[in-house]
Scaffold this active site. Structure first.
Site, short mmCIF file in Angstrom:
data_model
loop_
_atom_site.label_atom_id
_atom_site.label_comp_id
_atom_site.label_asym_id
_atom_site.label_seq_id
_atom_site.Cartn_x
_atom_site.Cartn_y
_atom_site.Cartn_z
N ASP A 1 -0.29 5.16 0.67
CA ASP A 1 -0.60 6.20 1.65
C ASP A 1 -0.71 5.61 3.05
O ASP A 1 -1.60 4.80 3.32
CB ASP A 1 -1.91 6.90 1.28
CG ASP A 1 -1.80 7.65 -0.04
OD1 ASP A 1 -1.06 8.65 -0.08
OD2 ASP A 1 -2.44 7.23 -1.02
N ASP B 1 0.87 -1.17 0.00
CA ASP B 1 0.00 0.00 0.00
C ASP B 1 0.91 1.23 0.00
O ASP B 1 2.08 1.16 0.39
CB ASP B 1 -0.89 -0.02 1.24
CG ASP B 1 -1.66 1.28 1.42
OD1 ASP B 1 -2.41 1.66 0.50
OD2 ASP B 1 -1.47 1.93 2.46
#
Length: 245
Positions: free
Chosen positions: A26, A24
């Site tokens: 953010d 991932d």
């Protein structure tokens, strides 16, 4: 149950390395959530609305268009959800290009994956422009593929983003380790069949069977991820080191 120091799981026989590590962006690779909150607050304020920290945290991990729709619904500002997304992205790309806020240990773990020949994919609900700003701050070839929110039909928590990444890499999702910091992201990766290491930052992530959790990417290395890929779990609650069980 064994304990290991960061980057080296304690085991006389090391399991095979993960088929891939799916990152991932953010909140996991880069701590952009404060930048998102600032961009959201500034945008909403400029259009006569009010936005709080709690509002911002409620959007963590969402597809951007969902966040744009939520902002419009909660604040009543006279923009469409897509206009909100477009305006936020302009601000975010500028901020990230100026000073990409990598999380501690993230680049080192990526470097270890590259050195070992383990492919890495970036799986983010941010759009290509913002993902590109982050990727450009890393050595060329760090990520084998990048899956962004504007390239999938169903965003997190749907499994499509992680399934897309695994398909592009030609690997079995069940042999991949996903690194995630949000509730929708963890749900997406688990639904895709990936082994998950939850790395909470701005929102809590509950314990669950088969789910690993660490406070800090500096606490783990590729050897630890190999144990996760093999079906074991890791936890760094013990100050002495990562616990593998």
């Amino acid at each position: 149950m064994t304990s290991s120091t960061a980057g080296s799981a304690a085991s006389s026989t090391s399991p095979p390395l993960p088929a891939a590590v799916l990152w991932d962006m953010d909140g996991t690779l880069v701590d952009t959530e404060p930048l998102w909150l600032r961009a959201e607050t500034d945008l909403v304020t400029e259009h006569g609305g009010r936005w709080t920290l709690e509002d911002g945290l409620s959007l963590v991990g969402n597809p951007l268009i969902v966040s744009g729709r939520t902002i419009v619904e909660r604040t009543g500002i006279r923009l469409s959800p897509q206009q909100v997304v477009d305006a936020l992205l302009v601000r975010m790309v500028a901020a990230v290009r100026s000073a990409p806020p990598f999380r501690p240990g993230a680049r080192e773990l990526l470097e270890e994956c590259v050195a070992a020949g383990v492919p890495a994919a970036l799986v983010t609900m941010s759009y290509a422009d913002l993902a590109g700003a982050v990727v450009d701050a890393l050595p060329p070839g760090t990520f084998t593929t990048v899956v962004t929110g504007d390239a999938v039909v169903h965003g997190k928590p749907h499994p499509e983003p992680f399934l897309t990444a695994a398909a592009r890499l030609g690997v079995d999702p069940s042999r991949c380790v996903a690194l995630e910091d949000s509730v929708p992201g963890v749900a997406s990766a688990e639904a895709a069949g990936c082994r998950v290491v939850a790395v909470p930052l701005h929102v809590p992530l509950d314990d669950a069977p088969g789910r690993s959790r660490v406070r800090d990417l500096r606490r783990i290395g590729l050897a630890d991820l190999a144990h996760v890929a093999a079906g074991r779990t890791i936890d760094d609650a013990d100050p002495a080191g990562v616990v593998v069980s």
